[in-house]
Scaffold this active site. Structure first.
Site, PDB file in Angstrom:
ATOM      1  CG  ASN A   1      -1.715   1.211   1.417  1.00 47.26           C
ATOM      2  OD1 ASN A   1      -1.811   2.029   0.500  1.00 47.26           O
ATOM      3  ND2 ASN A   1      -2.322   1.368   2.586  1.00 47.26           N
TER       4      ASN A   1
ATOM      5  CE  LYS B   1      -0.036   3.165   4.704  1.00 44.39           C
ATOM      6  NZ  LYS B   1       0.052   3.196   6.153  1.00 44.39           N
TER       7      LYS B   1
ATOM      8  CG  HIS C   1      -5.654   1.858   5.174  1.00 45.48           C
ATOM      9  ND1 HIS C   1      -5.206   2.827   6.049  1.00 45.48           N
ATOM     10  CD2 HIS C   1      -4.641   0.972   5.041  1.00 45.48           C
ATOM     11  CE1 HIS C   1      -3.973   2.534   6.417  1.00 45.48           C
ATOM     12  NE2 HIS C   1      -3.603   1.416   5.814  1.00 45.48           N
TER      13      HIS C   1
ATOM     14  CD  GLU D   1      -2.738   5.426   6.731  1.00 43.49           C
ATOM     15  OE1 GLU D   1      -2.712   5.469   5.487  1.00 43.49           O
ATOM     16  OE2 GLU D   1      -1.840   4.878   7.407  1.00 43.49           O
TER      17      GLU D   1
ATOM     18  CD  GLU E   1      -3.420  -2.618   7.250  1.00 46.16           C
ATOM     19  OE1 GLU E   1      -2.368  -2.940   6.712  1.00 46.16           O
ATOM     20  OE2 GLU E   1      -3.962  -1.510   7.079  1.00 46.16           O
TER      21      GLU E   1
ATOM     22  N   GLY F   1       2.453   2.144  10.742  1.00 51.31           N
ATOM     23  CA  GLY F   1       3.396   3.242  10.571  1.00 51.31           C
ATOM     24  C   GLY F   1       4.064   3.680  11.865  1.00 51.31           C
TER      25      GLY F   1
ATOM     26  CB  SER G   1       5.279  -1.872  11.879  1.00 49.26           C
ATOM     27  OG  SER G   1       4.845  -0.541  12.110  1.00 49.26           O
TER      28      SER G   1
END
Ligand code: PGA
Length: 252
Positions: free
Chosen positions: A9, A11, A97, A99, A169, A175, A215
């Site tokens: 991904n 991003k 996701h 985010e 996730e 991250g 991560s």
């Protein structure tokens, strides 16, 4: 079918030139047959999808979008529809996701609509879910995940899951450099598989692929992938370097 999958991904990273460079690098790395039996996906930004499809045509790399709108078309400035993706030759979309949930207010109810639109247009969905740090601290993580899956996916017919890949996730591991331990990942993946067994039967539970994301790096991928209910990974930061991404693919 349960598959081994490593998806990158990207991003909001890589302009067109950089995206081309990265694809070139990944292609070089996956040439040696390391990809055997593993699906390799990359998800560049919308503006770089067309080029990515072209550049990956003769390789095993599949191109995914990072998001899409739930409507067929219309006055939705700045948005992209499922049909636009399919027409470009993009057959996979990441939905849910964290985010998107956190910064763009995407709810489970909205995600249910997006999933329907994606599947209805023939897209395969990588559906992300996962708990916040406070959910885990308060030991609510199983409940939170169960709710996310129920609200966004459990209206679907059993047959739809042939076109859905799950990606657990945990938000606290995305991250942050902090990874869920392989045991924590396995525990949640097994829980999710059990949920599917209860709702849709063992055959669906046994055939759905569940990726771990948060991560994942070359140094920890092997151990995470070795867990029986972990079918692969959704990789953020480490997918931006061809060698790291390839090393993760090799770990599966
Ligand atoms: P990360 O991102 O690997 O950089 O933690 C994973 C993801 O957000 O999919």
């Amino acid at each position: 079918m349960r598959q081994k999958i490593v998806a990158g991904n990207w991003k909001m990273n890589k302009n067109l030139d950089e995206a081309k460079e990265l694809i070139k690098g990944i292609k070089k790395e996956v040439k040696a047959g390391i990809e055997k039996g593993t699906r390799v996906m990359i998800a560049p930004s919308f503006v770089n999808l067309q080029s990515a499809v072209k550049k990956t045509q003769k390789s095993i790399i599949e191109v995914a979008a990072q998001n899409m709108h739930q409507s067929k078309n219309g006055a939705f400035t700045g948005e992209v529809s499922a049909d636009m993706l399919i027409n470009l030759g993009v057959n996979i979309v990441i939905l849910g996701h964290s985010e998107r949930r956190e910064y763009f207010g995407e709810t489970d109810a909205l995600l249910a609509q997006k999933v329907d639109a994606a599947l209805g247009n023939g897209l395969e969905v990588v559906f992300c879910f996962g708990e916040l740090l406070e959910d885990r601290k308060s030991e609510n993580h199983f409940k939170v995940v169960e709710n996310q899956l129920k609200k966004a996916l459990f209206h679907l017919q059993k047959g739809s899951f042939a076109n859905i890949i799950l990606a657990y996730e945990p938000v606290w591991a995305i991250g942050t450099g902090e990874t869920a331990s392989p045991e924590q990942a396995q525990e949640m993946h097994a829980f999710v598989r059990e949920l599917f067994a209860k709702e849709y039967g063992k055959d669906t539970a046994d055939t759905i692929s569940i990726l771990y994301g948060g991560s994942v790096k070359p140094a920890n991928a092997k151990e995470i992938f070795s867990k029986p209910d972990v079918d692969g990974g959704l990789i953020g930061g480490a997918a931006l370097k061809a060698e790291d991404f390839a090393a993760i693919i090799k770990s599966i």
